[in-house]
Scaffold this motif. Structure first.
Motif, mmCIF file in Angstrom:
data_model
loop_
_atom_site.group_PDB
_atom_site.id
_atom_site.type_symbol
_atom_site.label_atom_id
_atom_site.label_comp_id
_atom_site.label_asym_id
_atom_site.label_seq_id
_atom_site.Cartn_x
_atom_site.Cartn_y
_atom_site.Cartn_z
ATOM 1 N N VAL A 1 0.805 -1.290 -0.237
ATOM 2 C CA VAL A 1 0.128 -0.048 0.151
ATOM 3 C C VAL A 1 0.851 0.998 0.081
ATOM 4 O O VAL A 1 1.816 1.384 1.005
ATOM 5 N N ILE A 2 0.684 2.084 -0.921
ATOM 6 C CA ILE A 2 1.396 3.262 -1.049
ATOM 7 C C ILE A 2 0.879 4.368 -0.264
ATOM 8 O O ILE A 2 -0.193 4.674 -0.256
ATOM 9 N N ASP A 3 1.757 5.026 0.678
ATOM 10 C CA ASP A 3 1.537 5.721 1.571
ATOM 11 C C ASP A 3 1.563 7.172 1.085
ATOM 12 O O ASP A 3 2.540 8.089 1.206
ATOM 13 N N TYR A 4 0.622 7.650 0.297
ATOM 14 C CA TYR A 4 0.773 9.098 -0.634
ATOM 15 C C TYR A 4 0.640 10.300 0.262
ATOM 16 O O TYR A 4 1.622 11.305 0.064
ATOM 17 N N PRO A 5 -0.016 10.245 1.280
ATOM 18 C CA PRO A 5 -0.121 11.283 2.391
ATOM 19 C C PRO A 5 1.355 11.333 2.862
ATOM 20 O O PRO A 5 2.209 12.524 3.043
ATOM 21 N N GLY A 6 2.012 10.268 3.294
ATOM 22 C CA GLY A 6 3.226 10.354 3.882
ATOM 23 C C GLY A 6 4.273 10.786 2.886
ATOM 24 O O GLY A 6 5.101 11.620 3.517
ATOM 25 N N ILE A 7 4.345 10.490 1.805
ATOM 26 C CA ILE A 7 5.364 10.988 0.941
ATOM 27 C C ILE A 7 5.268 12.296 0.686
ATOM 28 O O ILE A 7 6.186 13.081 0.397
ATOM 29 N N PHE A 8 3.880 12.742 0.489
ATOM 30 C CA PHE A 8 3.672 14.440 0.394
ATOM 31 C C PHE A 8 4.191 15.112 1.476
ATOM 32 O O PHE A 8 4.779 16.029 1.446
ATOM 33 N N LEU A 9 3.892 14.857 2.750
ATOM 34 C CA LEU A 9 4.310 15.411 3.767
ATOM 35 C C LEU A 9 5.917 15.096 4.113
ATOM 36 O O LEU A 9 6.267 16.309 4.573
ATOM 37 N N LEU A 10 6.281 14.076 3.771
ATOM 38 C CA LEU A 10 7.894 13.961 3.894
ATOM 39 C C LEU A 10 8.573 15.080 2.804
ATOM 40 O O LEU A 10 9.587 15.711 3.290
ATOM 41 N N THR A 11 7.978 15.293 1.479
ATOM 42 C CA THR A 11 8.412 16.000 0.494
ATOM 43 C C THR A 11 8.299 17.353 0.959
ATOM 44 O O THR A 11 9.345 18.073 0.968
ATOM 45 N N LEU A 12 7.378 17.622 1.567
ATOM 46 C CA LEU A 12 7.002 19.350 2.029
ATOM 47 C C LEU A 12 8.022 19.568 3.009
ATOM 48 O O LEU A 12 8.429 20.613 3.073
ATOM 49 N N GLY A 13 8.163 18.621 4.082
ATOM 50 C CA GLY A 13 8.629 19.262 5.297
ATOM 51 C C GLY A 13 10.167 19.069 5.240
ATOM 52 O O GLY A 13 11.045 20.029 5.477
ATOM 53 N N ILE A 14 11.032 17.833 4.361
ATOM 54 C CA ILE A 14 12.260 17.890 4.472
ATOM 55 C C ILE A 14 12.717 18.630 3.390
ATOM 56 O O ILE A 14 13.835 19.470 3.370
ATOM 57 N N GLY A 15 12.054 18.840 2.278
ATOM 58 C CA GLY A 15 12.208 19.883 1.012
ATOM 59 C C GLY A 15 12.322 21.296 1.426
ATOM 60 O O GLY A 15 13.315 21.899 1.265
ATOM 61 N N SER A 16 11.349 21.644 2.409
ATOM 62 C CA SER A 16 11.544 23.162 2.842
ATOM 63 C C SER A 16 12.345 23.243 3.688
ATOM 64 O O SER A 16 13.282 24.401 3.849
ATOM 65 N N LEU A 17 12.681 22.052 4.699
ATOM 66 C CA LEU A 17 13.714 22.513 5.850
ATOM 67 C C LEU A 17 15.156 22.575 5.062
ATOM 68 O O LEU A 17 16.026 23.121 5.457
ATOM 69 N N GLN A 18 15.149 21.636 4.052
ATOM 70 C CA GLN A 18 16.680 21.671 3.429
ATOM 71 C C GLN A 18 16.940 23.279 2.626
ATOM 72 O O GLN A 18 17.882 23.547 2.742
ATOM 73 N N TYR A 19 15.709 23.597 2.150
ATOM 74 C CA TYR A 19 15.899 24.888 1.241
ATOM 75 C C TYR A 19 16.051 25.930 2.503
ATOM 76 O O TYR A 19 17.217 26.746 2.202
ATOM 77 N N VAL A 20 15.534 25.988 3.408
ATOM 78 C CA VAL A 20 15.954 27.114 4.568
ATOM 79 C C VAL A 20 17.143 26.737 5.010
ATOM 80 O O VAL A 20 17.917 27.801 5.013
ATOM 81 N N LEU A 21 17.701 25.605 5.323
ATOM 82 C CA LEU A 21 19.135 25.485 5.505
ATOM 83 C C LEU A 21 20.186 25.950 4.613
ATOM 84 O O LEU A 21 21.255 26.429 4.849
ATOM 85 N N GLU A 22 19.674 25.552 3.422
ATOM 86 C CA GLU A 22 20.719 26.054 2.406
ATOM 87 C C GLU A 22 20.730 27.335 2.079
ATOM 88 O O GLU A 22 21.786 28.011 1.502
#
Length: 526
Positions: free
Chosen positions: A199-220
């Motif tokens: 079962v593909i956890d689409y909400p989990g993938i979206f939230l991970l992408t949003l959270g980690i992607g945004s955090l990495q941008y802020v740090l960079e």
């Protein structure tokens, strides 16, 4: 089943080459940003997206590698990632515009994300359970080689060829890795055959992408965008908070998480991630600060900078397998971790004594300390982090450990950028306070400079302006140098802070039978 002879050697070459290539591409472009900016007609600030996009894609995909390996089959996913990395490397080099290059760097980061965690799992399978700590030692070589070789190889390519060749050099490696993967890496029984049951956890993938992607941008990008003075940084900081909190809640409550966060219930794993974060901070920050400092202040060329890093790194290449053998013999990782932390503390304060007049060989003892600290800390951490995990939890443990190491590096680089800017301003203010006519040393230096310029130009008024400008430039240079040296000391304080936590990781020395049993359980989950 463990591989033997030539087959195992080919697997080692394939997986280490892929891991080194992935990590190398995080630093290889740093020395070519000026050339890229000029060629593409972009500013340095905009061309920095070439680095940022790769890092964001990397950190997003790494924690999902365990799930993606299960879904597609490990060999298929690994092979596909190598091909994606190679194809995107070609298009990076063939790009004619900045945002075209940034797009393909992001795709390259997606392909590269699997090359770290999956390489590690495949490498472990090539060794008997009792020899898996040796495999950890071999893999640890890649962790230290990649970021260190990047500036040297990038500097050589930029000086002798073009910046496009930084990407084209990946293509023959990817072709070789593809062939070796097809020939020597075997599929596990039932691999990729349960896709319909996952079962593909689409909400989990979206939230991970949003959270980690945004955090990495802020740090960079936080420092260059003036942190919370930027509307973009404020919005993405909120996105990171919402995404990460939502992701944690989702993964802990769903029956089919894309990343199994429940492994944090194991105290050893949870504490090990703290050490992994700080170790990543120390590794990436030290490799980031040194090239900038010696090129900006000591006058090193990019190639000289890279070469000055390679010689001490070779010591780590030799040391990692040795420590791996000791782990295989049943040594507790804790004494090695303690020594590694103490060496890194010493390295930070020792590096803080550097001077602008030092040549590349003068930095050799300091860099040896860095490599010793990384070797003594990183390799035992690989074993310590997954100790006690259940079979099905091992892929998630590897992926999360690699992601946290990358995040530690991103945090360290952001910290270094911010700290250097603020500390340099403070040092400049302190130094300027001494530039008064009440200071006889300043007056003597000023008069000497005026006399020197006046003797060449015959214009006393112009010579005075030139003398003040020269002294101001020297003050700015010294202020930045002091700030860089302070950064090493600040990084050391992180290692001082985590040292007492070693007391919470007390583990008894394991027998060879216990090591083999634990390693076999871990390998069965690959």
């Amino acid at each position: 089943m463990a591989a033997k002879g030539l087959a195992r050697a080919m697997i080692v070459i394939t997986t280490i080459s892929a891991a080194v290539m992935e990590l190398l591409d995080t630093t290889i472009v740093n020395v070519a940003l000026n050339q890229m900016a000029g060629s593409l007609g972009a500013t340095i600030e905009d061309v920095a997206w070439v680095v940022t996009s790769y890092a964001i894609a990397n950190v997003i995909i790494i924690p999902m590698t365990g799930f993606l390996g299960d879904y597609f089959g490990r060999k298929t996913y690994y092979l596909g990632s190598i091909l994606l990395f190679g194809v995107s490397s070609y298009f990076c080099g063939a790009s004619h515009g900045l945002w075209e290059l940034v797009f393909w760097r992001f795709i390259q980061g997606v392909g590269g994300g699997a090359l770290l965690s999956t390489s590690q799992a495949i490498l472990f399978d090539a060794f008997e359970p009792k020899d898996r700590p040796i495999a950890s030692g071999i893999f640890g070589m890649g962790i230290i080689l990649g970021p260190t070789l990047g500036p040297a190889l990038g500097g050589y390519i930029v000086e002798h060829f073009t910046w496009q060749d930084i990407f084209f050099v990946n293509i023959p490696i990817c072709i070789a890795a593809t062939i070796l993967t097809i020939l020597y890496i075997e599929r596990k029984e039932g691999e990729g055959q349960k896709k319909s049951q996952i079962v593909i956890d689409y909400p989990g993938i979206f939230l991970l992408t949003l959270g980690i992607g945004s955090l990495q941008y802020v740090l960079e990008k936080g420092e260059s965008d003036d942190w919370f003075e930027s509307r973009t940084i404020v919005i993405l900081s909120l996105s990171a908070a919402v995404g990460l909190v939502g992701f944690v809640w989702r993964e802990l409550t769903t029956e089919h998480p894309v990343v199994d966060l429940k492994i944090f219930r194991y105290k050893v794993f949870g504490l090990s991630t703290i050490f992994t974060f700080v170790a990543g901070l120390g590794l990436f920050t030290s490799v980031f600060v040194y090239p900038v400092m010696v090129q900006r202040i000591n006058g090193f060329t990019p190639l000289e900078t890279g070469l000055s890093l390679i010689a001490p790194t070779m010591l780590g290449v030799v040391l990692f397998p040795v420590i791996g053998r000791r782990m295989a013999a049943g040594d507790s990782p804790l004494p090695y971790m303690a020594i590694g932390i103490l060496i890194f503390v010493f390295f930070g304060f020792y590096s803080g004594t550097a001077t602008p007049e030092m040549g590349k060989w003068d930095f050799f003892p300091m860099q040896v300390c860095r490599v010793l600290g990384v070797a003594m800390l990183q390799m035992p951490l690989i074993n310590q982090a997954v100790a006690g995990l259940q079979q099905r939890e091992y892929p998630a443990g590897i992926a999360l450990t690699n992601m946290i190491r990358q995040l530690g590096g991103a945090f360290g680089i952001a910290l270094a950028n911010n700290y250097v800017t603020n500390a340099a301003a403070q040092h400049r203010s302190d130094l300027m306070a001494n530039m008064t006519m009440d200071n006889p040393l300043f007056v003597q230096r000023l008069n000497g400079s005026i006399a020197n310029f006046a003797s060449k130009t015959g214009d006393y008024f112009g010579a005075t302006k030139m003398a003040y400008a020269q002294l101001e430039g020297l003050v700015a240079k010294q202020a930045y140098y002091l700030a860089y040296l302070d950064t090493y000391r600040v990084v050391s304080l992180f290692f001082v802070a985590i040292f007492p936590l070693l007391l919470l990781l007390r583990t008894k020395k394991k027998t060879k039978e216990e090591i083999a049993a634990a390693a076999k359980a871990a390998a069965d989950s690959h």
